[in-house]
Design an enzyme around this catalytic site. Sequence first.
Site, PDB file in Angstrom:
ATOM      1  CB  CYS A   1       3.847  17.970  -9.710  1.00 18.46           C
ATOM      2  SG  CYS A   1       5.092  17.150 -10.746  1.00 18.46           S
TER       3      CYS A   1
ATOM      4  CE  LYS B   1       3.154  16.032  -5.930  1.00 21.05           C
ATOM      5  NZ  LYS B   1       4.567  15.922  -6.366  1.00 21.05           N
TER       6      LYS B   1
ATOM      7  CD  GLU C   1       6.330  19.334  -7.111  1.00 17.41           C
ATOM      8  OE1 GLU C   1       5.967  18.492  -6.281  1.00 17.41           O
ATOM      9  OE2 GLU C   1       6.457  19.068  -8.328  1.00 17.41           O
TER      10      GLU C   1
END
Length: 277
Positions: free
Chosen positions: A163, A125, A53
């Site tokens: 993440c 995300k 990321e």
Amino acid sequence: MIDYAAVDDPAAAIGVAVAQFRPGADQAGNIAAIRALAGAAAARGARLVVFPEYSSFFEPVLGRSFVAAAEPLDGAFLTALAALAGEFGLHVVAGMLEVTADPDRFSNTLVAVDPSGKLVATYRKLHLYDAFGDRESDWVLPGAVQAPETFRVGGLTVGMQTCYDIRFPEVTRRLVDAGADLVLVPSEWVRGPLKEQHWRTLVTARALENTVYVAAADHAPPVGVGNSMVVDPMGVELVTIGETSDVAVAWVSRARVESVRAVNPALALRRFTVLPR
């Protein structure tokens, strides 16, 4: 009956690499690091390499500089990824900062390009890191809940998440419901008390409960915990990078997914589905 010969046949497997480094504010320097690591991955036999990321730009504290560094999907970062994917004959996945219509926030976006340089999947995300004292949502727009985008590498279907998403098991389950055999998790997993333990546990759990491969690429310390790894559908840690900037390659196959699911048919036995909130 399990065909162990097919499971163990190297010709049926593909090389999947996790690449770990420390992205910074020097965007040209980040591209140079990505190129070097991609070259190493290709030399070691990989057909797919996943980077962390925020690979295009990173500073330890989120702020206005991130918004300024954001690019469109046809900008310099993706153009560079496409070029090196073609140069090394790889699928390349990495996290970038994407511009949005909001002048004060950007999108935390993953991009996947194939060896021809074509953009084959994106992911924005969903779950922002508003935890452990941080507030990612002050600067980042959450992604829209939509059908997962997947792409093919060899005989495998590949999905992506980012993440903090890994703390929400339904994200990975939706990818598996969309056909993913391999889930990529580019991350910037911030160090802190018990955080390395959380990282290793969650990556392994997502592989085990879904009987899929998980390839998770983190930043190298001092901000990230490192420990980029590939875990197989039985929870076996195939490769791991410690605290250094490096590439590790694991050999993965659809036959292994099928053999594990024959022993542990958890997906077929489940009694619940995942619906968007």
